[in-house]
Design an enzyme around this catalytic site. Structure first.
Site, PDB file in Angstrom:
ATOM      1  N   LEU A 173     -68.081  40.264 -22.242  1.00 43.44           N
ATOM      2  CA  LEU A 173     -66.882  40.882 -21.671  1.00 43.44           C
ATOM      3  C   LEU A 173     -67.234  41.945 -20.634  1.00 43.44           C
ATOM      4  O   LEU A 173     -66.545  42.090 -19.631  1.00 43.44           O
ATOM      5  CB  LEU A 173     -66.045  41.494 -22.796  1.00 43.44           C
ATOM      6  CG  LEU A 173     -65.608  40.479 -23.878  1.00 43.44           C
ATOM      7  CD1 LEU A 173     -64.928  41.202 -25.033  1.00 43.44           C
ATOM      8  CD2 LEU A 173     -64.695  39.413 -23.291  1.00 43.44           C
ATOM      9  N   GLN A 233     -75.456  47.734 -25.963  1.00 42.78           N
ATOM     10  CA  GLN A 233     -75.444  47.411 -27.390  1.00 42.78           C
ATOM     11  C   GLN A 233     -76.760  46.765 -27.812  1.00 42.78           C
ATOM     12  O   GLN A 233     -77.320  47.073 -28.861  1.00 42.78           O
ATOM     13  CB  GLN A 233     -74.294  46.428 -27.682  1.00 42.78           C
ATOM     14  CG  GLN A 233     -72.941  47.058 -27.721  1.00 42.78           C
ATOM     15  CD  GLN A 233     -72.783  47.882 -28.970  1.00 42.78           C
ATOM     16  OE1 GLN A 233     -72.723  47.364 -30.066  1.00 42.78           O
ATOM     17  NE2 GLN A 233     -72.771  49.184 -28.793  1.00 42.78           N
ATOM     18  N   GLY A 280     -71.800  55.038 -35.958  1.00 45.65           N
ATOM     19  CA  GLY A 280     -71.422  54.623 -37.309  1.00 45.65           C
ATOM     20  C   GLY A 280     -72.452  53.678 -37.909  1.00 45.65           C
ATOM     21  O   GLY A 280     -73.035  53.961 -38.936  1.00 45.65           O
ATOM     22  N   PHE A 281     -72.636  52.541 -37.245  1.00 48.43           N
ATOM     23  CA  PHE A 281     -73.620  51.527 -37.658  1.00 48.43           C
ATOM     24  C   PHE A 281     -73.355  51.019 -39.076  1.00 48.43           C
ATOM     25  O   PHE A 281     -74.257  50.537 -39.750  1.00 48.43           O
ATOM     26  CB  PHE A 281     -75.050  52.082 -37.535  1.00 48.43           C
ATOM     27  CG  PHE A 281     -75.304  52.799 -36.238  1.00 48.43           C
ATOM     28  CD1 PHE A 281     -75.268  52.108 -35.035  1.00 48.43           C
ATOM     29  CD2 PHE A 281     -75.537  54.162 -36.209  1.00 48.43           C
ATOM     30  CE1 PHE A 281     -75.464  52.764 -33.829  1.00 48.43           C
ATOM     31  CE2 PHE A 281     -75.740  54.826 -35.003  1.00 48.43           C
ATOM     32  CZ  PHE A 281     -75.706  54.126 -33.813  1.00 48.43           C
ATOM     33  N   ILE A 340     -66.947  53.026 -31.231  1.00 44.54           N
ATOM     34  CA  ILE A 340     -68.038  53.766 -31.879  1.00 44.54           C
ATOM     35  C   ILE A 340     -69.271  53.796 -30.976  1.00 44.54           C
ATOM     36  O   ILE A 340     -70.396  53.955 -31.444  1.00 44.54           O
ATOM     37  CB  ILE A 340     -68.357  53.165 -33.259  1.00 44.54           C
ATOM     38  CG1 ILE A 340     -68.834  51.707 -33.162  1.00 44.54           C
ATOM     39  CG2 ILE A 340     -67.135  53.223 -34.154  1.00 44.54           C
ATOM     40  CD1 ILE A 340     -69.336  51.138 -34.498  1.00 44.54           C
ATOM     41  N   GLY A 363     -73.508  43.362 -30.825  1.00 48.98           N
ATOM     42  CA  GLY A 363     -74.021  44.640 -31.320  1.00 48.98           C
ATOM     43  C   GLY A 363     -74.946  44.504 -32.504  1.00 48.98           C
ATOM     44  O   GLY A 363     -75.822  45.347 -32.717  1.00 48.98           O
ATOM     45  N   GLU A 364     -74.749  43.472 -33.299  1.00 44.03           N
ATOM     46  CA  GLU A 364     -75.632  43.261 -34.448  1.00 44.03           C
ATOM     47  C   GLU A 364     -76.679  42.200 -34.150  1.00 44.03           C
ATOM     48  O   GLU A 364     -77.805  42.270 -34.647  1.00 44.03           O
ATOM     49  CB  GLU A 364     -74.804  42.894 -35.678  1.00 44.03           C
ATOM     50  CG  GLU A 364     -73.859  44.022 -36.033  1.00 44.03           C
ATOM     51  CD  GLU A 364     -73.180  43.871 -37.370  1.00 44.03           C
ATOM     52  OE1 GLU A 364     -72.821  44.900 -37.949  1.00 44.03           O
ATOM     53  OE2 GLU A 364     -72.973  42.735 -37.844  1.00 44.03           O
ATOM     54  N   GLY A 385     -69.854  38.476 -30.599  1.00 42.67           N
ATOM     55  CA  GLY A 385     -70.336  39.857 -30.667  1.00 42.67           C
ATOM     56  C   GLY A 385     -71.811  39.909 -30.332  1.00 42.67           C
ATOM     57  O   GLY A 385     -72.525  38.913 -30.438  1.00 42.67           O
TER      58      GLY A 385
END
Lengths: 214, 736
Positions: free
Chosen positions: B621, B629, B246-247, B472, B695-696, B693
């Site tokens: 986690l 990621q 998705g991104f 995703i 991923g970004e 997070g």
């Protein structure tokens, strides 16, 4: 090259033939039911094709425009093979046909009379993974999973290509032993895009399988 | 009553880290590697023999449709229906949509969907779609961002932030600074280019519709599909258990879902629609191009006294700006500061979120500027960043960061990467390669979103968790199972996770790198409630109950979980809501990216040799999926540095390279072995999971680290991404 008219038999003829118990011949039979060749009113040209998928003989009557990819996904419901671009640009549709990896979106189903097709479903099952599938899980060689079947089919075929001594763009010694180096793997896998960016892990997975073989 | 997270988390069962924090393989992995995980277009299991819809996109960028002749298409073999804006009935506009998802008669952008042709087969629908005759009245539009500087405006505040910020006397301090930098950088439009095109399958039952789709944010999608179709929300169900990437490109309702629903209604049977790949780039959203001016003033000691960052970008009417200044407000110390955001009207396709919106393009500029500034000061770029690190919000020094170990990321990274071997620009040579090292800061805000889940304990002791959260590729299935296993003291294999169905409780969804932390926190809250219910059912004091080894224990009495729910399943539902801890404390994620590159001295071809990221992002986690990621984001950042650019046709107003051959993304041969280090930390201000997070964070700064490595290799400074060889060649040093 024969034009469509040279191949023409009517759909009704085909149906009657089939109804009378006729066995379809090994060559594709075409049916054109339209009265005109003008594209606006042209009925689909149908043909039968027989090939082996994951060791099982399959016979289909397909619209001749049907790609091998759509024949697998839509007709045989083998949806493990993915459609990412439908133009041979991404590699998500990679399957192994007669021992070679190909983009199944770039070839028509009717071109594969008698072919032996292996898809991701044929390599292994969740409870009985192919070593490459197991290595992808262990090394996290995927994220979203959409390019993954194509990557794995390609990966299996790439190691066979290297074993067979087929050189690539990055092969330095053409007469020496060909080894599954990271450079060889990366070069040969570059037709399989992974937008999640699992490349580094895929190379690790392939190296492990290559090492196990050696 | 959902659990409220208003104060920093104390000790809780997650801290045991028997399951959480361990590098488990993805639990859905065997399904994905064998092709058994069903994506939206593949639900033969859910709907038998759906018809196929083929989407037709507008052939102009701006103007109107004078007429569409569908006669030939309707008569074509196999065609069941042709739906256009004329025949679709009144449609609403989704809250998260800017341009209509079915255009006409007005056209807002190139390849805006104008029709869906539904037929018995894909081949028939595609052929018939080619028979539509569309007569357009094209109008002139604005397509070139660089011509809009004077007409751009101050946008409305977005996300509570004013478009401009100021602190101290920037102009005066910059003027007075001993060392100054004032440069402009440009970033192009980027495409998400996820591997699975947007796809949906719709089936109606009376006035209720079920849509199997590929979407990151299920609840947003349900609301906006209901709004678009004029249905009550409860009449819409979305199902999206697997999302092929998705991104940010699948955050919102898109044309595939709307046209599948409209096509199914018109044809009177289920219909599936996938956007053809060449349509994806102009039909859907993209990361907007930016022009950014960065000014930095410092004393000779290297301390920043003034920092200013201005950005402008373009969008359709009612579109938002790309907030490329976001990180500059929080990243480096300095008493005198300013940022400004301006927005131009462009008639290109809709600009919207792509992985780390704001920071990703913002750091592409700021972190080159920091490298240039270090050069002007004669300082090491790592030392320059460490010197200007801060533990407080520089605009508001009373507000502390909840946790910030950026300097540690740099120190650890320097050692591991061998940074001290870096020489002056153009001084390192390896055969035909000029070799250089570059570094940049990774920085991305820690967003939190409320999130809920349902959990069920069956008689056999298996626990099922249901939430509309999506996976995703991020590892959601696995970390939710890990959270549940940790909370209930059972092995991971005892847990089943069901995701992506609007019939399940509403979750945070996948976006803004909030998904992992927020969704597992919702599951945590749900598990707290399940623990209470189980203890009570077992006749134990819920306040004293301890869950371990498949048993619940209190006051010396132990009961096996298998068997507690003997008569019927124990089912609970709960979630978490976040208070203002993210306002009281600045919450961010941090990292340092190191890159080594070789640039061919003759051709200017760049090849990345090594990449390392050191990240500080709270509790990790699952180190295996978190690392994935980050390496994936590093890969996307490498693309942004070296090749990714949507080329704009400035006359006709569309992205020309709208397929995966024209829009180049990194392939295997472009990416070396990548290393990731996570600092061992927890952030109790973030959530009960004490996680954030990654991923970004992983993409933030990567492109600048590559750019800085190219400068170190060649001495050529390029401020216009992507750094393709044509921009290097004319300035390459003479070498023998």
């Amino acid at each position: 090259m024969a034009g469509p008219r040279d191949w023409e038999i009517s759909r009704r003829d085909l149906m009657v033939g089939a109804g009378a118990g006729a066995v379809l011949a090994a060559t594709p039979k075409l049916a054109e039911a339209g009265a005109s060749l003008a594209s606006e009113t042209r009925m689909p040209t149908l043909a039968s094709v027989s090939f082996t998928v994951n060791g099982e003989g399959r016979r289909l009557e397909v619209d001749t425009r049907t790609t091998l990819l759509d024949a697998l996904r839509e007709r045989l419901q083998l949806t493990g093979t993915k459609k990412g671009c439908d133009h041979g640009q991404c590699g998500a549709c990679t399957v192994i046909v007669d021992g070679h990896r190909i983009n199944s979106c770039l070839t028509l189903a009717v071109m594969h009379e008698g072919s032996e097709v292996t898809t991701i479903e044929g390599l292994g099952q969740p409870e009985n993974l192919h070593p490459m599938q197991a290595a992808f899980v262990k090394h996290d060689g995927f994220q979203c999973g959409y390019c993954t079947p194509g990557q794995i089919c390609s990966a299996v075929a790439v190691l066979d290509e290297i074993k067979a001594g087929i050189p690539s763009h990055v092969t330095v010694e053409l007469d020496g032993e060909l080894l599954p180096t990271s450079d060889e793997i990366r070069e040969r896998m570059s037709g399989n895009i992974c937008r999640c960016g699992a490349y580094s892990n895929i190379v690790d997975a392939m190296a492990e399988v290559a090492g196990r073989r050696a | 009553m959902p659990m409220k997270f208003n104060e920093p988390a104390g000790a809780n069962p997650i801290d045991r880290q028997k399951v959480i924090g361990k590098p488990f393989d993805r639990i859905e992995g065997p399904l994905k590697v064998t092709g058994r995980a069903p994506y939206a277009y593949e639900r033969h299991d859910a709907v038998e023999n759906p018809a196929v819809g083929f989407v037709v996109g507008a052939g102009i960028a701006k103007g109107r449709i004078k007429s569409i002749d569908v006669t030939a298409a309707r008569k074509a073999p196999g065609v069941l229906a042709v739906v256009t804006a004329e025949t679709a009935g009144k449609l609403g506009l989704g809250k998260y949509n800017i341009a209509k998802l079915l255009g006409g008669p007005e056209i807002d952008h190139y390849h805006q969907a104008i029709a869906v042709v539904v037929a018995e087969s894909f081949e028939q629908a595609r052929a018939a779609a080619g028979l539509l005759r569309v007569d357009y009245a094209a109008e002139k539009g604005v397509f070139d961002l660089r011509g809009t500087k004077d007409t751009s405006v101050k946008p409305k505040p977005s996300g509570g932030d004013e478009p401009d910020s100021a602190k101290g006397d920037f102009a005066g301090a910059f003027e007075a600074a001993a060392v100054k930098l004032d440069e402009t950088y440009t970033t192009p439009d980027h495409a998400h280019a996820m591997m699975e095109p947007h796809a949906s399958m719709a089936s109606w039952d009376g006035n209720k519709v079920t849509v199997w789709t590929s979407n990151q944010m299920i609840d947003w999608g349900v609301s906006d599909l209901a709004k678009t179709l004029g249905l009550p929300k409860e009449n819409v169900r979305l199902v999206s258990p697997y999302v092929g990437g998705g991104f940010g490109g699948k955050l919102f309702l898109r044309a595939d879902a709307v046209l599948a629903a409209l096509g199914a209604k018109a044809a009177g049977r289920p219909v599936k629609v996938a956007l053809p790949r060449p349509l994806v780039f102009n039909n859907t959203t993209h990361r907007p191009a930016t022009v950014q001016r960065v000014r930095i003033g410092a004393g000779r000691d290297g301390k920043i006294t003034a920092i200013g960052h201005e950005t402008w970008s373009g969008n359709l009417p009612n579109g938002k700006p790309e907030n490329a200044i976001d990180q500059t407000r929080l990243l480096y110390a300095g008493a005198n500061r300013m940022t400004a955001t301006r927005l131009a009207l462009l008639n290109l396709p809709e600009g919207n979120a792509m992985r780390a919106p704001g920071e990703a393009p913002g750091l592409m500029a700021l972190e080159i500027a920091m490298d240039e500034m270090a050069g002007k000061l004669g300082m090491d770029p790592v030392e320059f960043r460490i010197l200007n690190d801060t533990q407080v919000d520089p605009e508001n020094p009373e507000r502390k960061f909840s946790q910030r170990r950026l300097s540690e990321c740099f120190r650890i990274g320097s050692g591991r990467f061998g940074w001290s071997a870096r020489k002056q620009p153009g001084e390192t040579r390896d055969g035909r390669w000029l070799v250089g090292m570059g570094v940049a800061t990774a920085f991305r805000g820690n967003l939190v979103m409320k999130s809920a889940a349902r959990a069920r304990l069956a008689a056999d002791g298996r626990i099922t968790v249901e939430t509309d959260m999506t996976d995703i590729g991020t590892g959601t299935y696995t970390i939710i199972a890990q959270t549940t296993a940790e909370m209930l003291g059972v092995p991971l294999t005892q847990i089943d996770v069901k995701l992506g169905d609007s019939a399940f409780p509403v979750s945070a969804g996948s976006g803004g790198q909030w998904g992992a932390n927020s969704a597992t926190s919702g599951v945590y809250a749900c598990c707290v409630k399940l623990r209470e219910a189980i203890a009570r059912q077992a006749g134990l004091d819920p306040l004293k109950a301890d869950f371990a080894d498949g048993q619940v224990t209190a006051d010396g009495k132990s009961v096996a979980l298998a068997g507690v729910a003997n008569a019927r399943d124990i089912v609970v539902e709960d979630g978490i809501e976040f208070g203002d801890l993210d306002k009281r404390y600045a919450q961010s994620t941090f990292g340092a990216h190191f890159v080594e590159i070789g640039v061919d001295h003759a051709t200017g071809e760049s090849r990345i040799r090594r990449m390392l990221a050191v990240c500080a992002a709270g509790r990790i986690l699952n180190p295996k999926s978190a690392r994935s990621q980050v390496i994936g984001a590093m890969t996307m950042g490498a693309g942004a540095a070296l090749m990714e650019e949507l080329a704009v046709d400035k006359e006709r107003g569309f992205f020309v390279n709208h397929d995966l051959a024209g829009y180049e993304v990194p392939v295997h041969a472009d990416i070396p072995h990548q290393e990731v280090v996570f600092l061992d930390e927890t952030d109790p201000y973030s959530s009960p999971m004490k996680a954030k997070g990654v991923g970004e964070l992983g993409i933030c700064g990567v492109a600048a680290a590559v750019a800085n490595a190219i400068y170190n290799a060649t001495g050529v400074r390029v401020r216009d991404y992507p750094i393709t060889l044509d921009k290097l060649l004319s300035a390459m040093p003479e070498v023998g």
